[in-house]
Design an enzyme around this catalytic site. Structure first.
Site, PDB file in Angstrom:
ATOM      1  N   GLU A  95       0.806  -1.214   0.000  1.00 16.20           N
ATOM      2  CA  GLU A  95       0.000   0.000   0.000  1.00 16.20           C
ATOM      3  C   GLU A  95       0.837   1.261   0.000  1.00 16.20           C
ATOM      4  O   GLU A  95       1.920   1.308   0.581  1.00 16.20           O
ATOM      5  CB  GLU A  95      -0.896   0.012   1.237  1.00 16.20           C
ATOM      6  CG  GLU A  95      -1.923  -1.092   1.163  1.00 16.20           C
ATOM      7  CD  GLU A  95      -3.052  -0.889   2.141  1.00 16.20           C
ATOM      8  OE1 GLU A  95      -4.109  -1.462   1.929  1.00 16.20           O
ATOM      9  OE2 GLU A  95      -2.869  -0.154   3.114  1.00 16.20           O
ATOM     10  N   CYS A 108       3.072   8.407   1.285  1.00 21.72           N
ATOM     11  CA  CYS A 108       3.614   7.412   2.206  1.00 21.72           C
ATOM     12  C   CYS A 108       3.808   6.113   1.424  1.00 21.72           C
ATOM     13  O   CYS A 108       2.844   5.580   0.869  1.00 21.72           O
ATOM     14  CB  CYS A 108       2.604   7.245   3.340  1.00 21.72           C
ATOM     15  SG  CYS A 108       2.957   5.929   4.492  1.00 21.72           S
ATOM     16  N   CYS A 115       6.327  -7.144   7.597  1.00 26.19           N
ATOM     17  CA  CYS A 115       7.404  -6.579   8.421  1.00 26.19           C
ATOM     18  C   CYS A 115       7.825  -7.618   9.450  1.00 26.19           C
ATOM     19  O   CYS A 115       6.986  -8.317  10.019  1.00 26.19           O
ATOM     20  CB  CYS A 115       6.929  -5.315   9.127  1.00 26.19           C
ATOM     21  SG  CYS A 115       8.211  -4.506  10.107  1.00 26.19           S
ATOM     22  N   CYS A 119       5.925  -5.274  16.018  1.00 22.27           N
ATOM     23  CA  CYS A 119       5.410  -4.350  17.035  1.00 22.27           C
ATOM     24  C   CYS A 119       3.956  -4.708  17.323  1.00 22.27           C
ATOM     25  O   CYS A 119       3.181  -4.979  16.400  1.00 22.27           O
ATOM     26  CB  CYS A 119       5.521  -2.902  16.565  1.00 22.27           C
ATOM     27  SG  CYS A 119       7.212  -2.447  16.135  1.00 22.27           S
ATOM     28  N   CYS A 122       0.775  -2.731  15.758  1.00 25.69           N
ATOM     29  CA  CYS A 122       0.789  -2.455  14.323  1.00 25.69           C
ATOM     30  C   CYS A 122       0.288  -3.646  13.517  1.00 25.69           C
ATOM     31  O   CYS A 122       0.763  -4.771  13.698  1.00 25.69           O
ATOM     32  CB  CYS A 122       2.227  -2.115  13.917  1.00 25.69           C
ATOM     33  SG  CYS A 122       2.451  -1.951  12.137  1.00 25.69           S
ATOM     34  N   CYS A 339      -1.924   5.037   9.948  1.00 30.05           N
ATOM     35  CA  CYS A 339      -0.740   4.373  10.513  1.00 30.05           C
ATOM     36  C   CYS A 339      -1.103   3.138  11.308  1.00 30.05           C
ATOM     37  O   CYS A 339      -2.023   3.162  12.112  1.00 30.05           O
ATOM     38  CB  CYS A 339      -0.009   5.277  11.503  1.00 30.05           C
ATOM     39  SG  CYS A 339       1.220   6.300  10.757  1.00 30.05           S
TER      40      CYS A 339
HETATM   41  N1  SAH Z   1       8.565   0.502  10.277  1.00 26.44           N
HETATM   42  C1  SAH Z   1       8.721   1.908  10.382  1.00 26.44           C
HETATM   43  C2  SAH Z   1       7.822   2.688   9.458  1.00 26.44           C
HETATM   44  C3  SAH Z   1       6.429   2.192   9.250  1.00 26.44           C
HETATM   45  S1  SAH Z   1       5.360   2.348  10.643  1.00 26.44           S
HETATM   46  C4  SAH Z   1       8.531   2.357  11.815  1.00 26.44           C
HETATM   47  O1  SAH Z   1       8.062   1.575  12.632  1.00 26.44           O
HETATM   48  O2  SAH Z   1       8.893   3.494  12.109  1.00 26.44           O
HETATM   49  C5  SAH Z   1       5.041   4.095  10.638  1.00 26.44           C
HETATM   50  C6  SAH Z   1       4.601   4.655  11.986  1.00 26.44           C
HETATM   51  O3  SAH Z   1       3.302   4.140  12.318  1.00 26.44           O
HETATM   52  C7  SAH Z   1       5.526   4.286  13.127  1.00 26.44           C
HETATM   53  O4  SAH Z   1       5.873   5.442  13.864  1.00 26.44           O
HETATM   54  C8  SAH Z   1       4.661   3.367  13.982  1.00 26.44           C
HETATM   55  O5  SAH Z   1       5.049   3.437  15.330  1.00 26.44           O
HETATM   56  C9  SAH Z   1       3.282   3.913  13.712  1.00 26.44           C
HETATM   57  N2  SAH Z   1       2.197   2.988  14.020  1.00 26.44           N
HETATM   58  C10 SAH Z   1       2.174   1.657  13.886  1.00 26.44           C
HETATM   59  N3  SAH Z   1       0.983   1.148  14.275  1.00 26.44           N
HETATM   60  C11 SAH Z   1       0.226   2.187  14.681  1.00 26.44           C
HETATM   61  C12 SAH Z   1      -1.116   2.321  15.203  1.00 26.44           C
HETATM   62  N4  SAH Z   1      -1.916   1.267  15.378  1.00 26.44           N
HETATM   63  N5  SAH Z   1      -1.565   3.559  15.491  1.00 26.44           N
HETATM   64  C13 SAH Z   1      -0.781   4.635  15.299  1.00 26.44           C
HETATM   65  N6  SAH Z   1       0.475   4.580  14.806  1.00 26.44           N
HETATM   66  C14 SAH Z   1       0.983   3.367  14.510  1.00 26.44           C
HETATM   67 FE1  SF4 Z   2       7.086  -2.915  11.322  1.00 27.13          FE
HETATM   68 FE2  SF4 Z   2       4.796  -1.843  12.110  1.00 27.13          FE
HETATM   69 FE3  SF4 Z   2       6.813  -2.029  13.825  1.00 27.13          FE
HETATM   70 FE4  SF4 Z   2       6.962  -0.263  11.786  1.00 27.13          FE
HETATM   71  S1  SF4 Z   2       5.500  -0.231  13.496  1.00 27.13           S
HETATM   72  S2  SF4 Z   2       8.549  -1.705  12.493  1.00 27.13           S
HETATM   73  S3  SF4 Z   2       5.857  -1.432  10.203  1.00 27.13           S
HETATM   74  S4  SF4 Z   2       5.740  -3.764  12.904  1.00 27.13           S
END
Ligand code: SAH
Ligand code: SF4
Length: 360
Positions: A95, A108, A115, A119, A122, A339
């Site tokens: 996406e 974006c 990934c 996390c 996410c 996000c």
């Molecule tokens: N992997 C990279 C970039 C992609 S995620 C990273 O983690 O930085 C982009 C942003 O989305 C990151 O700052 C992450 O912490 C945030 N993010 C992930 N899941 C989210 C959620 N459920 N609500 C809000 N932000 C989220």
């Molecule tokens: Fe991967 Fe999501 Fe963590 Fe970014 S926030 S490193 S996309 S698992």
């Protein structure tokens, strides 16, 4: 198997110069012209490249391919944000999101299919890693959105690597794409307007810092203690907050430029008053600004979204401590484009992005 050596989008300017000199007996100037046609004018049809001799054009046309981004799906949010689902090699889906902001648009892009970082808050993290995208697959998202944006009469001013995937876990693919985005013969974007966001892969941040690639950095901090950070971000077991902030401190930022520290606020977990004060203390003396991202619950992963007022309280407090702090409210929520919402399965979709008030 696709022959990637023929894919134009995988070549950097200097590699193209080398290839043209070696295999086509052409000068550096031809590489400049080719880059300008493709990246500046969006022309990939050699017949139109009339400032290059017909003979050379025919040879180049027989060699190069310009794979197209295939838009599998596009959704437009009521707030003007658009989510694209691109089909890349092998039918994988990733996406990209065109995020509507008051005076500009931010694109974006994704760096991986899935990934590996896992996390807990996410959706992409729940997919696991399928594979990294090639430079071409990253640039095809950009090309595809530029082309489609003509239907809407708009364009983007910033690019953020905040889609699916951990950009620094695909170091080569991403840095090579950044090179073409910022090359003066390529897209010619300012490195200030291209941001790579990382979960905090410390050795890769240091490698980026010492490379000749110039790009803005965003770091997902998301907690103020190792205990909480390790709970929601497994990577913290390998590189803790102290090591991460040391790498941020050493990251070369130009004058008046800052590293963006992202802080996803998970209600009741990392957003207490103590966290707020600790965050200000941790940031002291670092060349940073803070982006507060209220947890986007569309992920459905069992965390809480903080109350609006509480997010503003954090912002005011951080400001009072001399820190720049911005709030990134979700954009495109109605089309699952915020996000932490991005997750696809091959030939199926489901993901969301958040929008940034202060990217780059
Ligand atoms: N992997 C990279 C970039 C992609 S995620 C990273 O983690 O930085 C982009 C942003 O989305 C990151 O700052 C992450 O912490 C945030 N993010 C992930 N899941 C989210 C959620 N459920 N609500 C809000 N932000 C989220
Ligand atoms: Fe991967 Fe999501 Fe963590 Fe970014 S926030 S490193 S996309 S698992």
């Amino acid at each position: 198997m696709v022959d990637t050596s023929r894919d134009f989008f995988n070549y950097s300017y200097s590699e193209l110069v080398e290839l043209l000199e070696r295999d086509f007996g052409a000068t550096k100037f031809r590489a400049t012209q080719l880059f300008e046609w493709v990246y500046r004018k969006g022309v990939t049809d050699f017949d139109q490249m009339t400032n290059i001799s017909r003979e050379l054009r025919e040879k180049l046309a027989a060699f190069f391919t310009f794979p197209k981004a295939r838009i599998h799906d596009r959704r437009v949010s009521s707030d003007g944000t658009r989510k694209y689902l691109f089909e890349v090699e092998g039918g994988d889906l990733v996406e990209s999101v065109m995020i509507k902001q008051p005076n500009r648009m931010t694109l974006c892009v994704s760096s991986q299919v899935g990934c590996a970082m896992g996390c807990k808050f996410c959706r992409t993290g729940t997919m696991g890693l399928k594979r990294s995208l090639s430079t071409s697959e990253i640039l095809r998202q950009v090309n595809g959105v530029i082309e489609d944006a003509r239907n809407f009469g708009d364009s983007f001013q910033n690019i953020v690597f905040m889609g699916m995937g951990e950009p620094l876990h695909n170091f080569d693919g991403v840095t090579r794409a950044v090179r073409n985005l910022t090359d003066r013969f390529g897209y010619g974007m300012s490195p200030r307007k291209v941001t790579v966001s990382t979960v905090g892969l410390v050795p890769a941040i240091r490698r980026l810092a010492s490379s000749d690639v110039s790009v803005s950095l965003a770091v997902s901090l998301n907690a103020t203690t190792d205990e909480v950070r390790s709970k929601v971000m497994p990577i913290n077991e390998r590189f803790n907050i102290e090591e991460l902030l040391a790498a941020v401190k050493d990251f070369p930022v130009g004058p008046r430029k800052k590293v963006t520290m992202e802080y996803v606020m998970l209600g009741g977990l990392n957003d207490t008053e103590d966290d707020m004060r600790r965050l200000a203390r941790l940031m002291r003396g670092l060349p940073v600004k803070v982006n507060l991202i209220p947890y986007n619950d569309n992920a459905g992963l069992g965390f809480n979204t903080p109350a609006r007022d509480w997010v503003f309280t954090w912002q005011r407090y951080l400001n009072s401590q001399g820190l720049q702090a911005f709030i990134r409210w979700s954009k495109g929520a109605d089309i699952a484009a915020a996000c932490g919402q991005l997750a696809t399965e091959s030939k199926k979709v489901s993901r969301f992005p958040v929008v940034d008030q202060a990217a780059a």
